[in-house]
Design an enzyme around this catalytic site. Structure first.
Site, PDB file in Angstrom:
ATOM      1  N   LYS A  84     -16.072  -1.318  13.446  1.00  0.00           N
ATOM      2  CA  LYS A  84     -14.895  -1.803  14.169  1.00  0.00           C
ATOM      3  C   LYS A  84     -14.935  -1.406  15.648  1.00  0.00           C
ATOM      4  CE  LYS A  84     -11.914  -1.727  10.048  1.00  0.00           C
ATOM      5  NZ  LYS A  84     -10.541  -1.724   9.547  1.00  0.00           N
ATOM      6  N   PRO A 108      -5.812 -10.643   8.685  1.00  0.00           N
ATOM      7  CA  PRO A 108      -6.594 -10.257   9.864  1.00  0.00           C
ATOM      8  C   PRO A 108      -6.640  -8.739   9.959  1.00  0.00           C
ATOM      9  CG  PRO A 108      -4.428 -11.066  10.504  1.00  0.00           C
ATOM     10  CD  PRO A 108      -4.562 -11.303   9.025  1.00  0.00           C
ATOM     11  N   ASP A 168      -4.948  -5.399   2.878  1.00  0.00           N
ATOM     12  CA  ASP A 168      -6.135  -6.164   3.283  1.00  0.00           C
ATOM     13  C   ASP A 168      -6.017  -7.635   2.906  1.00  0.00           C
ATOM     14  OD1 ASP A 168      -7.532  -4.061   4.464  1.00  0.00           O
ATOM     15  OD2 ASP A 168      -8.175  -3.308   2.508  1.00  0.00           O
ATOM     16  N   ASN A 172       0.859  -1.186   0.000  1.00  0.00           N
ATOM     17  CA  ASN A 172       0.000   0.000   0.000  1.00  0.00           C
ATOM     18  C   ASN A 172       0.891   1.230   0.000  1.00  0.00           C
ATOM     19  OD1 ASN A 172      -2.260  -1.554   0.191  1.00  0.00           O
ATOM     20  ND2 ASN A 172      -2.767  -0.963   2.284  1.00  0.00           N
TER      21      ASN A 172
HETATM   22  O1  PMT Z   1       2.306   7.152   5.816  1.00  0.00           O
HETATM   23  P1  PMT Z   1       1.971   8.444   5.096  1.00  0.00           P
HETATM   24  O2  PMT Z   1       2.630   8.560   3.747  1.00  0.00           O
HETATM   25  O3  PMT Z   1       2.226   9.641   5.971  1.00  0.00           O
HETATM   26  O4  PMT Z   1       0.402   8.428   4.779  1.00  0.00           O
HETATM   27  C1  PMT Z   1      -0.527   8.435   5.841  1.00  0.00           C
HETATM   28  C2  PMT Z   1      -1.738   7.541   5.547  1.00  0.00           C
HETATM   29  C3  PMT Z   1      -2.526   8.094   4.377  1.00  0.00           C
HETATM   30  C4  PMT Z   1      -1.299   6.106   5.247  1.00  0.00           C
HETATM   31  C5  PMT Z   1      -2.608   7.558   6.890  1.00  0.00           C
HETATM   32  O5  PMT Z   1      -3.029   8.867   7.142  1.00  0.00           O
HETATM   33  C6  PMT Z   1      -3.805   6.638   6.787  1.00  0.00           C
HETATM   34  O6  PMT Z   1      -4.856   6.982   6.297  1.00  0.00           O
HETATM   35  N1  PMT Z   1      -3.640   5.395   7.304  1.00  0.00           N
HETATM   36  C7  PMT Z   1      -4.662   4.313   7.223  1.00  0.00           C
HETATM   37  C8  PMT Z   1      -4.563   3.639   5.895  1.00  0.00           C
HETATM   38  C9  PMT Z   1      -5.556   2.511   5.724  1.00  0.00           C
HETATM   39  O7  PMT Z   1      -5.150   1.408   5.520  1.00  0.00           O
HETATM   40  O8  PMT Z   1      -6.814   2.827   5.862  1.00  0.00           O
HETATM   41  P2  PMT Z   1      -8.066   1.816   5.702  1.00  0.00           P
HETATM   42  O9  PMT Z   1      -9.226   2.704   5.549  1.00  0.00           O
HETATM   43  O10 PMT Z   1      -7.796   0.818   4.620  1.00  0.00           O
HETATM   44  O11 PMT Z   1      -8.072   1.045   7.063  1.00  0.00           O
HETATM   45  C10 PMT Z   1      -8.889   1.447   8.184  1.00  0.00           C
HETATM   46  C11 PMT Z   1      -8.158   1.258   9.476  1.00  0.00           C
HETATM   47  O12 PMT Z   1      -7.976  -0.139   9.744  1.00  0.00           O
HETATM   48  C12 PMT Z   1      -6.776   1.875   9.541  1.00  0.00           C
HETATM   49  O13 PMT Z   1      -6.622   2.400  10.822  1.00  0.00           O
HETATM   50  C13 PMT Z   1      -5.833   0.675   9.339  1.00  0.00           C
HETATM   51  O14 PMT Z   1      -4.599   0.860  10.003  1.00  0.00           O
HETATM   52  C14 PMT Z   1      -6.621  -0.448   9.981  1.00  0.00           C
HETATM   53  N2  PMT Z   1      -6.361  -1.770   9.385  1.00  0.00           N
HETATM   54  C15 PMT Z   1      -6.752  -2.043   8.116  1.00  0.00           C
HETATM   55  C16 PMT Z   1      -6.576  -3.322   7.616  1.00  0.00           C
HETATM   56  C17 PMT Z   1      -5.996  -4.305   8.423  1.00  0.00           C
HETATM   57  N3  PMT Z   1      -5.811  -5.527   7.976  1.00  0.00           N
HETATM   58  N4  PMT Z   1      -5.628  -4.007   9.672  1.00  0.00           N
HETATM   59  C18 PMT Z   1      -5.806  -2.765  10.180  1.00  0.00           C
HETATM   60  O15 PMT Z   1      -5.432  -2.500  11.315  1.00  0.00           O
END
Ligand code: PMT
Length: 420
Positions: free
Chosen positions: A354, A318, A292, A223
């Site tokens: 969540k 997970p 994911d 990612n």
């Molecule tokens: O690292 P940078 O370049 O500074 O960029 C920052 C960022 C854009 C990466 C950051 O601000 C950000 O948005 N991080 C979350 C990215 C993400 O994966 O978002 P999501 O919407 O797909 O996931 C939702 C949440 O679940 C997130 O808190 C993620 O950490 C968590 N997650 C998701 C999938 C997984 N398998 N485990 C998780 O813990």
């Protein structure tokens, strides 16, 4: 009062025709209330006499590293500590090269290396020297360092007859750039003071960066994430007095000294590292861009391109954040939502699905100019959604700012909600 009032500024003058402009710099800085001490390199003295700077600054000019008389007054380390800011104008290619490599072979370069003060560099050199690959590499090294700023160089006609970049900026412009640097530092100090003590005694666990899911020994899925957001949050949490543990995917950043950092590669490794560190964690912040899905069967040898197409079987990783917030004695849990559309809808859905205490939503993607937004850049904006004790969802916007400032705002809001 100006931002320079009672500020101690070392002006380093190197050997270049622009050295005559440095006299005006001293005059302007002193006029605005600064205490100025001038250090000249040996070459600088071929262009302008030390007496000029002594008269304008009201202080003796230093140039020798091993000058017993001067060292008896204020040793070079003391001088380095005395400075609130070091300005080098003109800065030659030679001095820039030394500073970029940490060479300390004269008083100016030694003082710079021994000082924690911000450094403003006003380059002045022939346009070909400025544009040379090696000089640009040295400059690039500075751009990656905190507390180092460049004023110029300006474009135009040069003393050698060339035309191009390399002229020293005008004194007035350099003074304005210095004022901005001091102002930014002041702002940072204020922000740090505001955070101080907010999370005293709390243990924070933060995930950052991307995860990498291998396909074969040479290919992988990942990612987009530089880790900048997560590392900035770790720094801000430290400033707020917390004990901070970071679990990070592969990034090109170093963790702050007092942060315990565990480096991982895949989502499974991140999951394992987080669950190993969860004991006594008060607040969990998931900034990581976790993949994911992972490849079901990672090939042990490089996959050959013998077929026109092939299908990769992916299986779900997970969800670290969801697993943490499903614990009976879960910490205060903050997630991030990285969305390319319908930010609020998806963020609120994640907050509820969540079972989070707060979610920080950011718009990510590539803008119309091809520039990344949210990830890989130094600034960002966030929309925070959190539940009130009555189970209403409230939101707060943090406008675009540097990730350092954004992280401080976020930590302040987390502390406010956590302490309720
Ligand atoms: O690292 P940078 O370049 O500074 O960029 C920052 C960022 C854009 C990466 C950051 O601000 C950000 O948005 N991080 C979350 C990215 C993400 O994966 O978002 P999501 O919407 O797909 O996931 C939702 C949440 O679940 C997130 O808190 C993620 O950490 C968590 N997650 C998701 C999938 C997984 N398998 N485990 C998780 O813990």
């Amino acid at each position: 009062m100006t931002v320079f009032t009672d500020k101690n500024i070392i002006l380093g003058v190197c050997g270049g025709i622009a050295a005559y402009k440095s006299a005006e710099l001293v005059r302007l800085l002193v006029k605005q209330g600064a205490n100025v001490q001038v250090i000249m390199t040996a070459a600088a003295q071929d262009f302008i006499a030390p007496m000029t700077f002594q008269a304008l600054s009201g202080n003796p000019v230093r140039s020798e590293l091993f000058d017993h008389n001067a060292e008896a007054g204020m040793g070079h380390i003391e001088l380095a500590r005395w400075a609130d800011m070091i300005l080098i104008a003109p800065a030659t290619a030679n001095t820039i090269a030394k500073l970029s490599q940490g060479i300390a072979d004269n008083l100016l370069t030694t003082v710079c290396l021994a000082s924690a003060a911000p450094l403003m560099i006003a380059p002045a050199m022939n346009q070909q020297m400025w544009l040379s690959d090696v000089n640009q590499e040295n400059i690039q090294r500075f751009k990656n360092r905190p507390l180092v700023s460049l004023a110029g160089p300006a474009q135009g006609e040069q003393a050698c007859g060339d035309n191009g970049p390399g002229r020293m900026e005008e004194a007035q412009t350099i003074v304005q750039e210095c004022a901005q640097l001091l102002q930014d530092m002041l702002q940072q100090q204020i922000e740090k003071q505001v955070l101080s003590g907010l999370l005293d005694g709390q243990r924070l666990l933060i995930t950052a960066g991307p995860t990498i899911e291998d396909i074969d020994p040479v290919r992988y899925i990942t990612n987009r994430s530089s880790g900048k957001m997560g590392f900035a949050i770790a720094e801000a949490a430290l400033e707020a007095g917390a004990e901070v543990v970071l679990v990070s995917g592969p990034v090109a950043l170093s963790a702050p000294e007092k942060v315990v950092c565990y480096e991982v590669r895949s989502a499974l490794q991140m999951h394992e590292a987080v669950f190993k560190q969860l004991d006594n964690v008060d607040i969990f912040i998931a900034t990581a861009a976790v993949a994911d899905y992972r490849v079901e069967d990672i090939a042990t040898q490089k996959i050959k391109k013998t077929r026109d197409s092939f299908t990769l079987q992916l299986i779900k990783n997970p969800d670290i954040l969801a697993d943490v917030s499903a614990l009976a004695d879960k910490p205060f849990t903050v997630g991030f939502a990285a969305e390319t559309s319908e930010l609020e809808k998806y963020a609120v859905d994640k907050l509820q699905r969540k079972n989070l205490d707060m979610i920080a939503a950011n718009q990510v993607g590539i803008d119309t100019d091809g520039q990344p937004k949210g990830f890989d850049v130094d600034s960002n904006e966030l929309r925070l959604f959190f539940k009130t004790p009555e189970d209403f969802i409230k939101q707060k916007k943090i406008p675009e700012m540097s990730k350092q400032q954004l992280a401080r705002e976020l930590i302040r809001e987390i502390a406010r909600q956590y302490n309720k």
